[in-house]
Each structure stands twice: as structure tokens, then as C-alpha cells.
Scaffold this active site. Structure first.
Site, PDB file in Angstrom:
ATOM      1  CB  VAL A  34      -0.891  -0.101   1.185  1.00 15.33           C
ATOM      2  CG1 VAL A  34      -1.728   1.326   1.151  1.00 15.33           C
ATOM      3  CG2 VAL A  34      -1.673  -1.221   1.197  1.00 15.33           C
ATOM      4  CG  ASP A  35       0.785   4.397  -3.129  1.00 17.06           C
ATOM      5  OD1 ASP A  35      -0.234   4.674  -2.589  1.00 17.06           O
ATOM      6  OD2 ASP A  35       0.707   4.221  -4.301  1.00 17.06           O
ATOM      7  CB  SER A  36       2.767   7.623   1.010  1.00 12.77           C
ATOM      8  OG  SER A  36       2.634   8.005  -0.241  1.00 12.77           O
ATOM      9  CG  ASP A  38      -3.079   3.010  -2.601  1.00  9.99           C
ATOM     10  OD1 ASP A  38      -3.909   3.572  -3.381  1.00  9.99           O
ATOM     11  OD2 ASP A  38      -2.377   2.067  -2.863  1.00  9.99           O
TER      12      ASP A  38
END
Lengths: 77, 315
Positions: A34-36, A38
Site C-alpha cells: 500500500v503506497d502513501s 492509498d
């Protein structure tokens, strides 16, 4: 706690529909990818749902679904 | 005509225009414009601008507050937040209207008349952003989620269309526009640098509400009048929403989620939208100010939505 986890999972599914979560202890960043961006949307949705405040400094404490559920339960007490 | 406007009340806090007959006349025009659309107006006239606490004691049973004052005062100093709390802890939107002369009041009344008087069939919302994955992503997400019969979202990020086309779309009289990206006191960084003078069509219809979810577009640093104030004073939008300082991307993401949720639950004025969409954390709203009409409708006509549909984008 089960209700909280179900709500978290439903929001998570909205944000990352293609992602499969094998365990509620999986780390959002390192195991689920999960990226920042998201994460920002996901946290904002949780804050709206529970009308709680999750300061940006606390994001490291809520690295998995179980940890986030505990955080919400504590915040609602 | 399908008007969604319900009976509402507004408290207007204004200076005493004792020697300025023209300003007093134009203020009466503004008051009558609100009344024409079923909005009950209460007025407080002041010699010395009342403090936040003094206004707070008068806001019981009001739906919104409009503070009118000399444009020499900065939005940052005029208001503390985009809303004011009642004694029952209810948030009431409060907006600032800077005036330089009587003409500003006249232009504002004309804008109010136009946005409140048009049919409110559809919430045509322009989703604008700077060309950067961090911001276009928010627009993409909002466009996907805003899926309801009364909502028409238009994905108009800077990478999808020309600035001229985007302005043409806004000037067709859209109900709502939201911008995500970098901002400056003089305008947006997106669209190759958008400034208030780029809205040059004299016959343009005003936008209902223009929300700049970015840094400093209501700040006066190195500028006489900020971008957000200028658009309202030029009659390009009934209300604008912008920051007087730097903001955080995480906070603006919180706003995007709140705005999406408020629109889906049927908010039809900027007052309802702001109150419902405000995130809980102080840093999200402390720098934002409302400029213009705090009761501006965010719905507009079907014809506007049809026009916006035909704006050329390059996917």
C-alpha cells in the site's frame, strides 16, 4: 472488534479492489504494497466513518488491519 | 422550475456605510437579493469589526454568517476558520467578503442573483488538478466514487485538457469545482499557472463554488488581493474556498474524501458541503477560509451539464 475489522476491510476493498489480504496482521506497506497515497485515502475514510482523528504521526502505529482495529477501539473508548 | 433552496437564514455583519450612500444602496440590493430567494437576512452593523466571540454570541438559529469588511483586512485576520461554533457546538459556515468600493457589493449581488436564480437540476462538478500522479489520483478516485443520478463529475485534470477548455467549462456556470495541486496567493500552479485574469469572458456565468484544496490561494503574501478573493470580486464565482497558509497533502486528501461523502449524501449548498466534509483534525481546516456567499448553491442547470459533457479532453 469483529465489526471494526469488517468495516476496515470494506474500506480497504474500496481503496484497493484488486488486493487480496491473506492475514489481518500483514503490514500495509511492506507486505501488501500500500503506497502513501492509498494510505492517505484509506485513513481519511476511516476517520470519516468513525469520526475520529488519526494524526499523521500515528500512521506508523497502525501498520496492519489488527493494529488499526485496536487503535479505533481505543479511540472510541 | 426545480429549486432545491429551502428556507434559510443568514446573518450579515457589515460596516456602517454612514457617509457612503452608494454602498448602503448596494447593500440593500444584496439584502433584497437574498430575500428574493427565500433567505431570511439578519444584519449587524459595526463601527469596529466585532471579534470572533462577539459574532459567536449572535449566530444562534442561523444557517450561515457573512462578514463584510474593508479589503485592507486579510482573510487570515478577518476569520479564524471557515465556520463558527454555536454554544451547542454546531458548526455554522462563515464567509468573508472584502470590499474595496460600492461596486464590489453590486457585482457580488449580481452573482448571488445569478447562482441562486438558476435551475438547480444537477450537481455538475469539475474535478481539477495539477498534472502530477499525487493529484490526478484524487481526481480519478473522486470521479469513480461520485456515481449518483444527481451528480455529474467531470475529470478535467491538467493532463487531460487545455487551460482554455477548462475555463470554458467553468464559465458555463458549473455548480462546483474542486482543485487539487500546488497553489500560490496569485493562483494555481496547475494549468500552466492559472490566474484570475485568465477568466476573461465578460458574459461568463459564475461558478457556484470554487474550492482550491491547495496552499495559499486565499493568502495575501506578495499580492494585493488573493486569487480566491479576486474571483469572487470579479463575479466569476459566488464563493471560493482557499487556504491562507501552506496545507498538507494528507489533509487535502481528507477533504476529498469528506467532499465526496457529502456530495453523495445530498449536500446542495456550500454551507452543507463544508460542514459535512470538514475533517476532524484541526490542521485540515485551520488554514482554510470561505470567501463570498456561504449559502451558494452547488447545483446548476441541465444545460450546463450538457455543455460540460462536450468539453474536449485528451485521455
Amino acid at each position: 472488534m469483529k465489526n471494526i475489522i469488517n468495516t476496515i476491510l470494506s474500506h480497504f476493498k474500496d481503496v484497493k479492489p484488486t488486493l487480496k489480504i491473506e492475514s489481518n496482521d500483514s503490514n500495509f506497506k511492506y507486505e501488501l504494497g500500500v503506497d502513501s497515497l492509498d494510505m492517505a485515502e484509506f485513513i481519511a475514510r476511516i476517520e470519516q466513518e468513525y469520526r475520529i482523528e488519526i494524526p499523521d504521526e500515528d500512521w506508523s502505529q497502525i501498520a496492519s488491519i489488527n493494529l488499526l482495529a485496536k487503535y479505533i477501539a481505543n479511540a472510541n473508548q | 422550475m426545480k429549486l432545491k433552496q429551502q428556507h434559510k437564514t443568514i446573518l450579515i455583519v457589515k460596516p456602517q456605510f454612514s457617509s457612503d450612500v452608494k454602498s448602503e444602496e448596494n447593500f440593500i440590493l444584496l439584502q433584497n437579493t437574498y430575500k428574493k430567494y427565500g433567505i431570511e437576512v439578519h444584519v449587524i452593523s459595526y463601527n469596529i469589526r466585532p471579534s470572533y466571540n462577539e459574532i459567536q454570541s449572535q449566530v444562534q438559529n442561523q444557517d450561515a454568517v457573512l462578514l463584510i469588511g474593508d479589503a485592507k483586512c486579510y482573510p487570515k485576520n478577518a476569520l479564524k476558520f471557515p465556520f463558527i461554533k454555536t454554544s451547542e457546538n454546531k458548526n455554522i459556515p462563515i464567509a468573508w467578503l472584502p470590499i474595496r468600493n460600492s461596486e464590489d457589493l453590486f457585482t457580488f449581488s449580481k452573482t448571488i442573483n445569478e447562482v441562486h436564480g438558476r435551475k438547480q437540476d444537477q450537481c455538475a462538478v469539475a474535478l481539477l488538478s495539477q498534472k502530477h500522479p499525487r493529484f490526478t489520483r484524487i481526481v480519478d478516485r473522486m470521479a469513480t466514487i461520485l456515481n449518483a443520478p444527481s451528480l455529474s463529475p467531470y475529470k478535467w485534470s491538467s493532463n487531460l485538457l487545455l487551460r482554455e477548455s477548462m475555463i470554458e467549462g467553468l464559465e458555463s456556470g458549473l455548480g462546483l469545482a474542486t482543485y487539487f495541486g500546488h497553489g500560490r496567493p496569485i493562483g494555481w500552479v496547475g494549468y500552466y499557472g492559472l490566474r484570475s485574469h485568465h477568466f476573461e469572458n465578460k458574459k461568463a456565468k459564475p461558478v457556484g463554488a470554487l474550492l482550491s484544496l491547495c496552499c495559499k490561494t486565499a493568502s495575501r503574501k506578495n499580492t494585493a488581493i488573493s486569487f480566491c478573493e479576486q474571483l469572487v470580486l470579479d463575479g466569476k464565482t459566488a464563493v471560493s474556498f482557499g487556504a491562507v497558509d501552506s496545507t498538507l497533502h494528507t489533509d487535502n486528501t481528507r477533504w476529498s474524501v469528506g467532499i465526496t461523502k457529502a456530495l453523495l449524501s445530498g449536500a446542495n449548498t456550500i454551507a452543507e458541503l463544508i460542514v459535512q466534509a470538514t475533517p476532524k483534525n484541526l490542521s485540515s481546516y485551520t488554514h482554510y477560509r470561505l470567501i463570498g456567499d456561504p449559502l451558494a448553491p452547488i447545483y446548476s442547470t441541465k444545460e450546463t451539464a450538457l455543455f460540460a459533457n462536450n468539453i474536449k479532453t485528451y485521455p
